[in-house]
Design an enzyme around this catalytic site. Structure first.
Site, short mmCIF file in Angstrom:
data_model
loop_
_atom_site.label_atom_id
_atom_site.label_comp_id
_atom_site.label_asym_id
_atom_site.label_seq_id
_atom_site.Cartn_x
_atom_site.Cartn_y
_atom_site.Cartn_z
N THR A 83 0.82 -1.22 0.00
CA THR A 83 0.00 0.00 0.00
C THR A 83 0.85 1.26 0.00
O THR A 83 0.49 2.26 -0.62
CB THR A 83 -0.93 -0.02 1.22
OG1 THR A 83 -1.78 -1.15 1.10
CG2 THR A 83 -1.79 1.22 1.30
N THR A 160 2.19 -4.47 4.27
CA THR A 160 2.23 -4.76 5.70
C THR A 160 1.86 -6.20 6.04
O THR A 160 2.28 -6.73 7.06
CB THR A 160 1.28 -3.82 6.48
OG1 THR A 160 -0.04 -4.00 5.99
CG2 THR A 160 1.71 -2.38 6.34
N ASP A 161 1.06 -6.84 5.18
CA ASP A 161 0.53 -8.16 5.56
C ASP A 161 1.61 -9.16 5.93
O ASP A 161 1.47 -9.92 6.88
CB ASP A 161 -0.32 -8.75 4.41
CG ASP A 161 -1.63 -8.02 4.24
OD1 ASP A 161 -1.87 -7.06 4.98
OD2 ASP A 161 -2.42 -8.42 3.36
N LYS A 238 2.09 -8.62 12.59
CA LYS A 238 0.91 -7.82 12.31
C LYS A 238 -0.25 -8.43 13.10
O LYS A 238 -0.58 -9.59 12.93
CB LYS A 238 0.59 -7.82 10.80
CG LYS A 238 -0.58 -6.94 10.43
CD LYS A 238 -0.71 -6.74 8.93
CE LYS A 238 -1.92 -5.89 8.61
NZ LYS A 238 -2.03 -5.54 7.19
#
Ligand code: GLU
Length: 427
Positions: A83, A160-161, A238
């Site tokens: 992102t 980020t995942d 995360k």
């Protein structure tokens, strides 16, 4: 681009008319409001569209043209996708990886005061698509920057995942690290007002200038724009699908808090820069699986991976590291024995994440470690054990040696004893 006022049966909306091309947008117009949000208005509701003025296409300043203060440290920013390197595609309303980092640099002027920046797009990949081959490409790119004498630190922007997988593998493959490597990302793309990209980038660039020679993840520490946590790369995960402060250190304290004004508060011990000669060790074994144990799990999953030639399996067990053992149809024990006999390493972690595995508390656990010969990975996170096993099996396939290496701390990924602060939410 055109600024318009749309008058509908229920109200008036002023904004920029965006093209709508996707099937699900047929019958709608899309308007970017002045507050930055996009809305869809059903065409049948529109009474009138008043054209206010034509707008010039926004000029994109490129980060590469920015002049930096020469006395500042040099930080290389490597973009890998996610992102933070994306923008909204107004045709689909979806997010596409198509945004060069230099575009973001131009919108974060604070960075100019922190470091002389260089940027490079290594790849444009959403992090769910990462794999061992891409990790190697990232590692090579990071290594290349780190070995440049004038580079003081590296920031890697990443989806980020699975950022915590990449930070874990980098923690192992970058040996004798002597400069900071900071991974960051954002949950909301930088063209949204609520984006977390800016603070994350500012704090990461700051972190890359500090006297810390570790692989770290730097992400929002709260749901405000006040500070980021600097997490050790092999102790972070995360923990929320969408919150800005989704990342947490598990079973360890974060290394530091980095504030938006550049202030740093240290919370843990860390490795400092030194004269070490950094090495890149990319001998990896990708035939490693990461699976869950759960009620009713089919132990045949172990056969599946053995039959496909896998060399290692990490199980995120329940509680202290359990897998089913008591009923013949469901017991993992015969499968673990088969894995051991065929030279496949099986490592046990806990899906609780917080706390440590312990094979001595219950008889059935002892069976898993003694009869099944599974390796209990102390307080290592499942994702970290997965990355470490990929690394360790690249060195040796000897199961005693694999066990020894898995249980030897290499990058702060395991501790022999847990401390009180290692409980959820107590730091
Ligand atoms: N799922 C994507 C990724 O991890 C986007 C999420 C994000 O970057 O926050 O790359």
């Amino acid at each position: 681009m055109e600024l318009v006022e749309v008058i509908t049966k229920t109200g008036k909306y002023r904004g920029i008319l965006l093209p709508s091309g996707e099937i699900f947008d047929r019958g709608f117009i899309i308007l970017k409001l002045e507050n930055g949000y996009n809305i869809r208005i059903r065409k049948s509701q529109v009474k009138q569209i008043k054209r206010i003025k034509k707008l010039p296409q926004p000029k994109q300043e490129r980060g590469k043209e920015i002049k930096f203060e020469e006395s500042l440290p040099v930080v290389s920013i490597l973009s890998t996708g996610g992102t933070i390197a994306s923008r909204v595609d107004y045709l689909s309303g979806g997010v596409h990886a198509s945004f060069e980092l230099s575009d973001i640099l131009a919108t974060v002027p604070e960075l100019l005061k922190l470091a002389q920046l260089r940027s490079k797009v290594v790849m444009q990949v959403m992090s769910e698509d990462m794999h061992v081959g891409l990790w190697k490409r990232i590692a090579r790119a990071v290594f290349e920057e780190l070995t440049k004498e004038d580079v003081d630190g590296v920031v890697v922007t990443h989806g980020t995942d699975t950022m915590h997988f990449t930070s874990a593998i980098l923690s192992f493959v970058l040996r004798n690290l002597n400069k900071p490597v900071v991974l960051t990302g954002s949950q909301r793309s930088s063209d949204r007002g609520s984006s977390d990209a800016f603070l994350n980038l500012i704090c990461s660039v700051k972190a890359a200038t500090l006297d810390i020679a570790e692989v770290m993840v730097c992400m929002h520490g709260s749901s405000h724009d006040d500070f980021c946590y600097l997490h050790r790369g092999c102790r972070v995960r995360k923990m929320h699908t969408s919150r800005r402060d989704a990342f947490q250190s598990i079973n360890d304290k974060p290394i530091a808090k980095v504030f938006s004004d550049g202030k740093v508060e240290f919370l843990n011990t860390y490795r400092r820069r030194d004269e070490s000669r950094i090495k890149l060790d990319l001998k990896l074994e990708p035939r490693v699986a990461l699976i869950y144990s759960y009620p009713g799990a089919d132990p045949g999953i172990i056969d599946f991976f053995i039959d496909r030639g896998y060399k290692g399996i990490v199980i995120a067990g329940t509680g202290l590291g359990h897998v089913p053992t008591s009923f013949k149809k469901y017991s993992f024990i015969p499968k673990l024995k088969r894995a051991y006999e065929e030279g496949v390493a099986v490592c046990i972690t806990s899906q609780c994440l917080f706390g440590r595995t312990n094979p001595y508390v219950y008889r059935n656990l002892r069976l898993v470690s003694m009869v099944g010969k599974a390796i209990y990975c102390e307080d290592m996170l499942p994702e970290v054990a997965y990355c470490k096993l990929i690394y360790v099996l690249g060195k040796t396939k000897d199961l005693d040696e694999v066990k020894k290496l898995m249980l030897t701390n290499m990058a702060g990924e395991l501790k022999e004893r847990s401390e009180f602060h290692d409980q959820a939410g107590t730091f």
